[in-house]
Structures are given as structure tokens and as C-alpha cells.
Design a protein around this motif. Structure first.
Motif, short mmCIF file in Angstrom:
data_model
loop_
_atom_site.label_atom_id
_atom_site.label_comp_id
_atom_site.label_asym_id
_atom_site.label_seq_id
_atom_site.Cartn_x
_atom_site.Cartn_y
_atom_site.Cartn_z
N TYR A 109 2.75 -84.48 -164.69
CA TYR A 109 3.64 -83.94 -165.01
C TYR A 109 3.52 -82.54 -165.59
N ARG A 110 2.40 -82.34 -166.51
CA ARG A 110 2.25 -80.99 -167.06
C ARG A 110 1.48 -80.10 -166.37
N ALA A 111 0.82 -80.39 -165.18
CA ALA A 111 0.11 -79.51 -164.13
C ALA A 111 1.57 -78.87 -163.23
N HIS A 112 2.20 -80.02 -162.79
CA HIS A 112 3.46 -79.57 -161.93
C HIS A 112 4.30 -78.59 -162.78
N HIS A 113 4.57 -78.97 -164.00
CA HIS A 113 5.67 -78.07 -164.96
C HIS A 113 4.94 -76.59 -164.91
N LEU A 114 3.51 -76.59 -165.55
CA LEU A 114 2.86 -75.35 -165.48
C LEU A 114 2.67 -74.38 -164.15
N PHE A 115 2.89 -75.39 -163.00
CA PHE A 115 2.93 -74.53 -161.66
C PHE A 115 4.30 -74.06 -161.54
N HIS A 116 5.09 -74.69 -161.74
CA HIS A 116 6.75 -73.99 -161.61
C HIS A 116 6.82 -72.95 -162.69
N GLN A 117 6.34 -73.11 -163.85
CA GLN A 117 6.49 -71.94 -164.95
C GLN A 117 5.86 -70.72 -164.11
N ARG A 118 4.46 -70.79 -163.74
CA ARG A 118 3.84 -69.59 -163.21
C ARG A 118 4.48 -69.08 -161.81
N LEU A 119 4.92 -70.01 -161.13
CA LEU A 119 5.66 -69.76 -159.88
C LEU A 119 6.81 -68.52 -159.90
N ILE A 120 7.51 -69.07 -161.14
CA ILE A 120 8.92 -68.33 -161.46
C ILE A 120 8.56 -67.12 -161.75
N GLU A 121 7.60 -66.82 -162.74
CA GLU A 121 7.12 -65.80 -163.83
C GLU A 121 6.47 -64.90 -162.50
N GLU A 122 5.91 -65.43 -161.51
CA GLU A 122 5.45 -64.32 -160.65
C GLU A 122 6.44 -63.97 -159.71
N ALA A 123 7.20 -64.87 -159.42
CA ALA A 123 8.35 -64.41 -158.45
C ALA A 123 9.39 -63.47 -158.79
N LEU A 124 9.55 -63.61 -160.15
CA LEU A 124 10.53 -62.46 -160.79
C LEU A 124 9.68 -61.42 -161.29
N ALA A 125 8.62 -61.28 -161.29
CA ALA A 125 7.84 -60.20 -162.00
C ALA A 125 8.40 -58.74 -161.57
N ASP A 126 8.76 -58.57 -160.44
CA ASP A 126 9.29 -57.32 -159.96
C ASP A 126 10.70 -57.08 -160.05
N SER A 128 14.41 -56.40 -162.17
CA SER A 128 14.78 -55.78 -163.41
C SER A 128 15.39 -56.98 -164.28
N GLU A 129 15.98 -57.09 -165.39
CA GLU A 129 16.90 -57.84 -165.79
C GLU A 129 18.11 -58.11 -165.27
N GLU A 130 18.70 -57.12 -164.72
CA GLU A 130 19.90 -56.87 -163.97
C GLU A 130 19.81 -57.70 -162.61
N GLU A 131 18.44 -57.55 -162.01
CA GLU A 131 18.43 -58.04 -160.62
C GLU A 131 18.18 -59.51 -160.82
N GLU A 132 17.56 -59.98 -162.01
CA GLU A 132 17.29 -61.31 -162.13
C GLU A 132 18.77 -61.86 -162.41
N ALA A 133 19.46 -61.49 -163.26
CA ALA A 133 20.96 -61.99 -163.59
C ALA A 133 21.56 -62.08 -162.39
N VAL A 134 21.57 -61.11 -161.36
CA VAL A 134 22.46 -61.10 -159.89
C VAL A 134 21.78 -62.27 -159.21
N LEU A 135 20.79 -62.42 -159.10
CA LEU A 135 19.82 -63.30 -158.46
C LEU A 135 20.18 -64.80 -158.97
N CYS A 136 20.21 -65.05 -160.26
CA CYS A 136 20.60 -66.33 -160.70
C CYS A 136 22.00 -66.31 -160.44
N ASP A 137 23.11 -65.64 -160.58
CA ASP A 137 24.24 -65.99 -160.21
C ASP A 137 24.39 -66.22 -158.86
N ALA A 138 23.98 -65.41 -157.88
CA ALA A 138 24.10 -65.90 -156.50
C ALA A 138 23.27 -67.29 -156.16
N LEU A 139 22.28 -67.42 -156.61
CA LEU A 139 21.51 -69.03 -156.45
C LEU A 139 22.36 -69.95 -157.03
#
Length: 153
Positions: A109-126, A128-139
Motif C-alpha cells: 500500500y505504501r509503495a503504491h501510494h508513494l508511486f502515485h505521489q511521485r507520478l503526479i508531482e512529476e506530471a504536474l511539475a511543468d 503553472s497553478e492556473e494550468e493545473e487548475a484548468v487541467l483538474c477542472d477538465a479532468l
């Protein structure tokens, strides 16, 4: 519909299916380690649905996964045999079966949870906050559509 709209919809189709397939491949590769050896992605997601600390009734876990109780029972039987899940009868209501993670299950469980945390952090790294908010709304909207389709009679 004009040519530009048609091309954009094809691109959305490619992006959705391509992203889904890529996530599965990345997840499978990332979870190939000694903790998850012998587990399928479905079993890892079942471990996630059981929850980290609590004993949960089987029907609650089945609802989290959106599967039948019979389907979950098969999955839990396998995970009990492999040593990742424990199953007991509820002392207050012997008809209810409670499931919880063993030490090995909590490690997965912990390994899977950490994987998802890292995945999201890396996917959203580039983004901006505004782009992240727009992406969240669209998704959120796209997920709502697929949820409705999954539960349509």
C-alpha cells in the motif's frame, strides 16, 4: 463540425487512450519490485481499496472498486493466500466479513501510494497553478462523463 474541431477530437481520443495505456505501463514497471512480486495491478488496487489501517467490510471494499461482492471475494481469497490481506468475521455481526492488510499488504500500500505521489508531482511539475487548475477542472468533467457511462443501465 469543421476540420479543426474534428482533428482536435481525434487528438483528444489519442490523448485519453494513450495516457491510460501509458499510466498502466508506467505503473506496472514501477511496481516491479520485491514488495509487489507476484501481484497483479488489479491485486495492488484491491490492496489500496482495502485501506491502510482499518478493518473494512467486504461490501465497502467492493463499492470502492465498483465490483461485485463475488468478484471481490475471489480477489481477496488470492490476496489472503499470498499473505497480503487478512479476513475475519465481524464479532458483532457474524454475517459480515472484515478485511484488513497484513504487514506485507501495508508495505505494498505504501509503495503504491508513494508511486502515485511521485507520478503526479512529476506530471504536474511543468504546469503553472492556473494550468493545473484548468487541467483538474477538465479532468473532473471528463471523469464525470465516464462515471456516468460506467453506471448507465
Amino acid at each position: 463540425m469543421n476540420d479543426q474541431a474534428i482533428a482536435r477530437r481525434r487528438e483528444v481520443d489519442d490523448l485519453l487512450s494513450g495516457t491510460f495505456n501509458s499510466i498502466l505501463r508506467v505503473e506496472e514497471r514501477a511496481l516491479e519490485n520485491r514488495l509487489t512480486e507476484g501481484l497483479t495491478i488489479t491485486e495492488i488496487h484491491t490492496i489500496e481499496a482495502v485501506g491502510y489501517r482499518d478493518e473494512n467490510p467486504m461490501n465497502v471494499v467492493a463499492a470502492r472498486l465498483d465490483v461485485t461482492l463475488a468478484t471481490l471475494t475471489i480477489a481477496v481469497n488470492r490476496l489472503v493466500e499470498k499473505g497480503f490481506v487478512a479476513r475475519v468475521r465481524d464479532e458483532a455481526d457474524r454475517r459480515r466479513v472484515l478485511v484488513s492488510l497484513t504487514k506485507r499488504g501495508r508495505q505494498v500500500y505504501r509503495a503504491h501510494h508513494l508511486f502515485h505521489q511521485r507520478l503526479i508531482e512529476e506530471a504536474l511539475a511543468d504546469l503553472s497553478e492556473e494550468e493545473e487548475a484548468v487541467l483538474c477542472d477538465a479532468l473532473r468533467k471528463v471523469k464525470g462523463f465516464f462515471d456516468r457511462q460506467a453506471h448507465a443501465g
